[in-house]
Structures are given as structure tokens and as C-alpha cells.
Scaffold this active site. Structure first.
Site, PDB file in Angstrom:
ATOM      1  N   GLU A 162       0.790  -1.236   0.000  1.00 33.79           N
ATOM      2  CA  GLU A 162       0.000   0.000   0.000  1.00 33.79           C
ATOM      3  C   GLU A 162       0.825   1.290   0.000  1.00 33.79           C
ATOM      4  OE1 GLU A 162      -2.726  -0.346   3.279  1.00 33.79           O
ATOM      5  OE2 GLU A 162      -3.648  -2.161   2.500  1.00 33.79           O
ATOM      6  N   GLU A 172      -6.231 -10.553  -1.190  1.00 29.83           N
ATOM      7  CA  GLU A 172      -7.084 -10.333  -0.015  1.00 29.83           C
ATOM      8  C   GLU A 172      -8.537 -10.211  -0.444  1.00 29.83           C
ATOM      9  OE1 GLU A 172      -5.551  -7.068   2.331  1.00 29.83           O
ATOM     10  OE2 GLU A 172      -3.472  -7.629   1.919  1.00 29.83           O
ATOM     11  N   SER A 222     -49.120 -32.072  -9.129  1.00 31.75           N
ATOM     12  CA  SER A 222     -48.550 -31.695  -7.839  1.00 31.75           C
ATOM     13  C   SER A 222     -49.595 -31.788  -6.718  1.00 31.75           C
ATOM     14  CB  SER A 222     -47.931 -30.293  -7.959  1.00 31.75           C
ATOM     15  OG  SER A 222     -47.120 -30.026  -6.855  1.00 31.75           O
TER      16      SER A 222
HETATM   17  C1  XIL Z   1      -6.170  -6.153   8.349  1.00 30.44           C
HETATM   18  C2  XIL Z   1      -6.446  -7.270   9.315  1.00 30.44           C
HETATM   19  O1  XIL Z   1      -7.299  -8.186   8.741  1.00 30.44           O
HETATM   20  C3  XIL Z   1      -7.036  -6.717  10.585  1.00 30.44           C
HETATM   21  O2  XIL Z   1      -7.178  -7.735  11.556  1.00 30.44           O
HETATM   22  C4  XIL Z   1      -6.145  -5.612  11.137  1.00 30.44           C
HETATM   23  O3  XIL Z   1      -6.748  -5.028  12.248  1.00 30.44           O
HETATM   24  C5  XIL Z   1      -5.906  -4.549  10.079  1.00 30.44           C
HETATM   25  O4  XIL Z   1      -5.372  -5.158   8.938  1.00 30.44           O
HETATM   26  N1  XIL Z   1      -4.909  -4.601   3.713  1.00 30.44           N
HETATM   27  C6  XIL Z   1      -3.927  -5.459   4.142  1.00 30.44           C
HETATM   28  C7  XIL Z   1      -4.189  -6.334   5.305  1.00 30.44           C
HETATM   29  O5  XIL Z   1      -2.896  -5.577   3.497  1.00 30.44           O
HETATM   30  O6  XIL Z   1      -3.041  -6.589   6.042  1.00 30.44           O
HETATM   31  C8  XIL Z   1      -5.225  -5.745   6.206  1.00 30.44           C
HETATM   32  O7  XIL Z   1      -5.504  -6.670   7.237  1.00 30.44           O
HETATM   33  C9  XIL Z   1      -6.462  -5.411   5.411  1.00 30.44           C
HETATM   34  C10 XIL Z   1      -6.163  -4.373   4.365  1.00 30.44           C
END
Ligand code: XIL
Length: 727
Positions: free
Chosen positions: A162, A281, A630
Site C-alpha cells: 500500500e 485479499e 402436484s
Molecule cells: C487487516 C487485518 O485483517 C485486521 O485484523 C487488522 O486489524 C488490520 O489489517 N490490507 C492489508 C491487510 O494488506 O493486512 C489488512 O488486514 C487489510 C487491508
């Protein structure tokens, strides 16, 4: 309402097929694991927390479904390395060991990120900012330690997470000044090092792991601005020799967004730079938010509206179809969390294929049981308006293969779903096209024949203004007719004479009110032949649950079927009486107590005498038949067995079976018909007909090819049965 229908179907046909078809609590996890279904495409991953890898039931799900694991939080710099020299390897190691023991490879997430970061790296012991050289030294040490500890089990690393700015911020405040927004996120990393920290992180990772796949990972990659910023950054880095092997598209989407085109644009754009893309994700929110930030209240778990689940299944289906199409670059798809309960988005968002109780949702089945041949199939372009359309309406349309396509104008709607879908899925989800009109095509060919349907617009049920309405499901539903190979037998022909269908109204003393019935009178009825009027046998033909006296004459095409049979010399003319069977008047949950006793009185003691008094009938049992589809079959069975003196010919159309020993006097019935679709309970019908024959009854069965509990089955049954009545 559907539940009642399930109960009815089951009760009437005893059919397991029908049961599954109408919504038996199916275990959607039954079948191969996702990882096996996708073995020719990409690995399937899941982000895990502590409970996921310690609870035996959750472990089983992981082992069955996934062949890639990401630690949801345990490996993030801030978690594993919270202070200088302090390492939290506990959970991080146990996740790695779980994977080692089970032969599952990992995605290492993540080595460098602005969030959940080891912020101590930016300051010295006194809290003063350090120089970037010091930061790099610390980052290098961190990356080397983590990578060396786990690289035996890791195949890919999210090296930098990010680093790019989001769309929609043409200007931003930097050190109190409003300036043109930078393509980069204004993280501490960036402020200290510029984009050099990205290059450094990748170099450190490559030193520590010469073979692992090194990924730049980000969210909202489908947003055009962000997509281009990521593209430019990776391009620049690669040109400078930075070892970026692939791009991670996080995939925090929702049920409305992105569309296939947006997703494909990002994939094909990134394909210009890398030949490895991971969907790192994936989850689908049920609200309109997306991306890497949380913007809503989590709240308590609330049940999800069925149409929302349908939208989610459809969106998963669409996205995976695109992923499969690009399997040349997409090497992994990872769900962010195991179940809705685990989701970082909150259980109330229901974003995953496993629910809050770790039960598989239909989404899992939709993702898993894809049909590779259907993926790129383009339906034949011979569309015609559905024969049941209202005057002047072009849509819905059907093609010669049995596909149906729909077009609905609802400019401000958020979602439009057509209830017709395949394999028991919730239907066909329409999407807004470029003109702002909702369009969509069934995923595959529909069964031939007539189908009831409706639209669900933003959760509200309405009919499609394109088609006529037909009474079914206790309401006037839209209807569509998929051309059948044998459609001529129920066609309205121009080359023959036609009978009439007339509506009669009669007073029912037992109910204390008026009742209606539709009566088919064959051509020639009432004419004088050699000075005499002919008298006719009568078939009493019942509709199913949720239907009424209009169902057989309209969607059943009784008149056409009879006219054609008579004109072709296949039967001698007879009358057909189609009365309302009171099936919709009993209360839900009382199907077990349904005895048809009220209707028995109306039919046998009131309607039959009325018909015999007002029409030219042959008024005796050997000229009288009763049949029903039916629920109407259930009525037929109950009434014919209780009142054998009334009817001499009996027919059950997807409406159950007679057992030989249920019929007290074998001489009381001349002919028994039993039929159903081959997608219902053909074995049961075949066995029953055999048993009846073996017991000496004149029985006949029909299994309708390629049809289920629908009107083409019953039209075919009527066509067949009519040829054996009154002989
Ligand atoms: C999230 C986790 O799922 C949460 O438990 C935590 O509080 C915050 O981070 N982008 C990412 C992940 O790359 O690491 C993030 O994960 C969600 C957004």
C-alpha cells in the site's frame, strides 16, 4: 412460501431430487476442495488467525479448501517486531509450523507497510527522527530475520504494501500546505526516503530470499487512477532493476463493484509489466464500500437478506470467471479470512464463502462448481421475443438453445435480479449497461417449457412488465416460454377446428360462496348430429398449489392440447373441467393436516352434479376421470380413493403414486396414469407403475425428458394420459 412448496413437493412425490431442487438444507461444502477445483488455474489461499489454526473444525476446512496461507496479522512488522530487539515469534511460528506440518505453502505478509508497522524504526532512543540510512539498516535487519526464519515455507512475499495514494485526492496537505497530490501515499516511509524505500525493501528481500516471488501489494487496483499510479511506479522500479516479480491486487470489493470490465482492465494493464498477479485479499462486502480502509460500524450479526446473498454469489461468480480467464498471470487467489466470523470487515458484512458458524455458503459452491466450457461460451445469436411477451415488448428474449435474456428499465435501482437461475442458484443478476438499462442472460440454457418468474429490485418483488402474468406461487407471476422440441402438440394451430373454454360460476352450499371453474368444450359440442346432441365424458383436471383454475387453460394449454389430439384423431372428444381446488386456502405449516375434505365436497357433491346438470355429459363414473398436478395430484389421490364411485380413471402428474394395496377394490378403477419429469422422481414413478401393473391394474407411466416440476412435464402428461381415457 418456498418452504411450503418444498414440503409439498416432498410429501407429494416423496422425491429426494425435488427435495434437493427446492432447497433441502444442502451442505455446500460437499464436493472437492476449492484448491482441487482450481488445480489447473491457481492456488487458493486464506488469511488465518490463531483460532483458525488451532480449532480442529477450522483446521479441517483449511486443509480441505486451501493450498496457500497468509498470516492475517502475526507477521506484520508491528506485530512480530514491536520494539528494537523484541520479537514476537509465538503465533507467527505456530502458523508457519501448521503450514509446514500440513504441506501448505505461505504468502509472507508483509515486510514493509505504513500501517501495523514497527514505528520504532523511525526514531532513536530519545525519540528523535533517525536518518534514512539508519532506517534502512533496521528495515534490512527486519526483512532478513523474518525471511530467513520462514522462507522454507514461503513461496511469495508481500514486500511492500500500500505505498500508493488513493483516487479522488487531486490535492493534499503536506506539512500544512495544500499541494498537488503525490502519486505516493504520504507515509512516514515516503516522507523520510521518497520512493527509494520501496526499492530498498525489495532489494533486502531479494538478498534474503533469492528465489521467492516478490510482490508489490495494494488495494483498489481497479480504480483507474490508482491502477495507473501503481503501473507507473512498478514500471519505473523494474526499469531501475528493482526485483519486483509480481503485483498483488488485494481484492477488497463489494457485491456491486467492480464489474468485469474494470477488473479485466487492471489485470491486463499489470500484465504489461509482470507475469505474476496474486489476488491477495479477496472479500466481498455487502455494502457499497471497498478498498483497504474500514469505514463502517461493525455492529451485531444480523441475518442477510436472500437477495443480498444472491448478489454476492453472482459477484463471486463473475470475478472468478475473470480470474480463470487470466490464469496465465493469476497464480493465486487468497480470501481475506476464513469465515464471516473472522472477517476484519465484521460479521455483519457477510463477505466470505463461509458464514459466521463456519458453514459453507452457496458462494462456495458457485466458486467451486464452475463449468469451464461455459466460461467463454457465447449463446447463439438467434434471439426472439419470448412468446409470452406483452404486446410490443421485445424483452425478455429466448434463443434456440434455451438461453433467456432480460432487459429492465429501472434507472435508480441498485440491483435487479431475475428469479430464474440455474442449479437452484438464486437467479440471474442483471447489470446496468452503458445506456443505464439493466440487462442479463441466464448462465446456461433453461429447461424447455414454461417457467414462472419475477424480478427482485432492491429487495422488492415485482413482475417483469415485458411479459404476461400467470397465476402461480399464490400470485400473478411473470412467465417465459423456452421453446421445446415437441412444442407442436400444445401449439395453437391454424389448420384445425377449435373448441371453447367457458367459465362457469356455481354456488357451493358447503362453502357458502360462489366458486369458479373453467370448462373445455370440444369443437362440435352442442351441435345436432342426425337430430341428436352428443354427450361427452368429463375429465376433472386439477392445478397445483399456488395455482388456480386459470393455470391449466392458460399456461397448461389444455385447450390446444385437446384440440390437437381431437383433430389428429388420437382421441374421441371429451370435456375437461378445471376448477379451483382450494389449495391456497389452508394455512402454512398445516400441510400434514391437509385432507382435501372441503374440496372433495365441492367437487364430488356440488361441481359434478352442476356440470352434469348444465352440460351434455355422460353422467356416470365410467365416463368420468380425475387427475391433478402436484398438489392437485395429492387431492386426486385422496378423493379418488375415498370416493371411488365418482371417478373411473385416475391420474397423478408429479403428484405422487398409488400403492396397489391402497386400492381396496381393484375393479373400481379402469386406468391409472402416473407421470413426472426426469429431474423429479422417475424411479419412484417407474417402480409404482410396475407394481400397479404386477397387481393387475391398467397403469401407464410417463417420464418427461429434460424437465422438472414444471408445466411442460404436465402438458406432456395430459397429452399422453388423454389418449388412454374413457376406453
Ligand atoms: C487487516 C487485518 O485483517 C485486521 O485484523 C487488522 O486489524 C488490520 O489489517 N490490507 C492489508 C491487510 O494488506 O493486512 C489488512 O488486514 C487489510 C487491508
Amino acid at each position: 412460501m418456498k418452504k411450503l412448496f418444498i414440503a409439498l413437493t416432498l410429501l407429494i412425490t416423496g422425491s429426494m431430487t425435488a427435495f434437493a431442487q427446492w432447497g433441502r438444507p444442502v451442505d455446500f461444502a460437499e464436493g472437492p476442495g476449492l484448491k482441487d477445483a482450481y488445480k489447473d488455474y491457481f492456488t487458493i489461499g486464506v488469511a488465518v488467525n490463531k483460532a483458525n489454526v488451532t480449532d480442529p473444525a477450522q483446521i479441517e476446512i483449511i486443509k480441505k479448501q486451501f493450498n496457500s496461507v497468509t498470516a492475517e496479522n502475526a507477521w506484520k512488522p508491528g506485530e512480530i517486531h514491536p520494539k528494537e530487539g523484541v520479537w514476537n515469534f509465538g503465533l507467527a511460528d505456530s502458523i508457519a509450523n501448521f503450514c509446514r506440518e500440513n504441506g501448505i505453502k505461505m504468502r509472507g505478509h508483509c515486510l514493509c507497510w505504513h500501517s501495523q508497522f514497527a514505528d520504532w524504526m523511525f526514531t532513536d532512543k530519545k525519540g528523535k527522527p533517525v536518518k534514512k540510512e539508519v532506517f534502512y539498516e533496521r528495515l534490512r535487519d527486519h526483512i532478513h530475520t523474518v525471511v530467513n526464519r520462514y522462507k522454507d515455507v514461503v513461496y511469495a512475499w508481500d514486500v511492500v504494501n500500500e505505498a500508493m495514494a488513493d483516487d479522488g485526492r487531486p490535492f493534499e496537505f503536506v506539512d500544512g500546505k495544500l499541494v498537488k497530490a503525490s502519486p505516493y501515499r504520504q507515509s512516514r516511509h515516503f516522507k523520510l526516503c521518497g520512493d527509494e524505500f520501496i526499492a530498498k525493501a525489495f532489494e533486502f528481500a531479494r538478498e534474503a530470499d533469492p528465489t521467492g516471488v516478490l510482490i508489490y501489494n495494494d488495494y483498489s487496483c481497479v480504480d483507474p487512477g490508482k491502477r495507473e499510479r501503481i503501473y507507473e511506479m512498478v514500471k519505473k522500479m523494474k526499469e531501475a532493476g528493482v526485483p519486483i516479480d509480481g503485483i498483488g491486487m488485494q481484492g477488497h470489493y463489494n457485491i456491486y463493484f467492480p464489474d468485469e470490465e474494470q477488473l479485466e482492465k487492471a489485470i491486463t494493464r499489470f500484465k504489461e509489466l509482470v507475469n505474476i498477479i496474486h489476488i491477495t485479499e479477496l472479500d466481498l462486502r455487502t455494502n457499497t464500500e471497498s478498498g483497504g480502509q474500514l469505514m463502517f460500524a461493525r455492529g451485531e450479526a444480523k441475518p442477510q437478506a436472500p437477495y443480498i446473498a444472491t448478489l454476492q454469489e453472482d459477484q463471486y461468480n463473475r470475478l472468478f470467471r475473470i480470474f480463470r480467464k487470466h490464469k496465465d498471470v493469476i497464480k493465486n487467489v487468497t480470501f481475506w479470512n476464513l469465515s464471516d466470523k473472522d472477517s476484519w470487515l465484521g460479521v455483519n458484512n457477510h463477505p466470505l464463502p463461509f458464514d459466521e458458524n463456519f458453514k459453507a455458503k452457496r458462494s462456495l459452491q458457485v466458486i467451486r462448481d464452475f463449468d469451464a466450457t461455459a466460461d467463454n461460451y457465447v449463446p447463439k445469436d438467434d434471439w426472439v421475443p419470448n412468446p409470452k411477451n406483452q404486446p410490443g415488448q421485445e424483452y425478455p428474449q429466448v434463443n434456440s438453445e434455451g438461453f433467456a435474456r432480460f432487459r429492465v428499465e429501472a434507472p435508480d435501482a441498485k440491483s435487479v435480479i431475475v428469479s430464474l437461475g440455474l442449479g437452484g442458484r438464486g437467479g440471474t443478476v442483471l447489470r446496468k449497461d452503458k445506456d443505464g438499462v439493466w440487462t442479463g442472460t441466464t448462465e446456461g440454457p433453461m429447461d424447455p417449457g414454461f417457467h414462472y418468474y419475477h424480478l427482485t429490485i432492491d429487495g422488492g418483488v415485482v413482475n417483469d412488465p415485458g411479459t404476461h402474468n400467470y397465476f402461480g406461487s399464490c400470485r400473478w407471476e411473470s412467465g417465459i416460454e423456452i421453446p421445446a422440441k415437441d412444442q407442436d402438440f400444445y401449439a395453437l394451430r391454424t389448420d384445425i377446428k377449435h373448441g371453447n373454454i367457458t367459465q362457469v360460476r356455481f354456488f357451493s352450499p358447503s362453502l357458502g360462496k360462489m366458486q369458479v371453474a373453467n370448462v373445455y368444450l370440444p369443437y362440435g359440442y352442442g351441435k345436432l348430429v342426425k337430430g341428436k346432441q352428443e354427450r361427452y365424458p368429463v375429465l376433472y383436471l386439477q392445478h397445483g398449489w399456488g395455482e388456480n383454475e386459470t393455470s391449466w387453460p392458460v399456461q397448461g394449454h389444455t385447450g390446444e392440447i385437446m384440440d390437437n389430439l381431437i383433430a389428429d384423431g388420437k382421441i374421441k372428444p371429451f370435456i375437461v373441467v378445471m376448477a379451483y381446488g382450494l389449495t391456497n386456502d389452508f394455512k402454512f405449516g398445516t400441510i400434514g393436516k391437509f385432507t382435501a375434505e372441503e374440496f372433495e365436497k365441492v367437487l364430488v357433491d356440488e361441481l359434478v352434479p352442476f356440470i352434469d346438470a348444465n352440460f351434455l355429459t355422460k353422467a356416470d363414473k365410467w365416463n368420468r376421470a380425475m387427475a391433478g398436478l402436484s398438489m392437485g395430484g395429492m387431492e386426486t389421490k385422496l378423493i379418488t380413493l375415498r370416493r371411488p364411485e365418482a371417478f373411473g380413471y385416475w391420474g397423478l402428474l408429479s403428484g405422487g403414486m398409488y400403492m396397489p394395496d391402497e386400492i381396496k377394490d381393484p375393479k373400481c378403477v379402469k386406468y391409472i396414469f402416473e407421470g413426472c419429469g426426469d429431474k423429479e422422481n422417475p424411479d419412484g414413478i417407474n417402480k409404482s407403475v410396475e407394481a400397479l401393473k404386477a397387481a393387475g391394474f391398467n397403469a401407464e407411466g410417463l417420464i418427461s425428458e429434460g424437465t422438472a416440476h414444471e408445466f411442460l412435464t404436465w402438458r406432456r402428461c395430459l397429452y399422453q394420459m388423454a389418449q388412454s381415457l374413457f376406453k
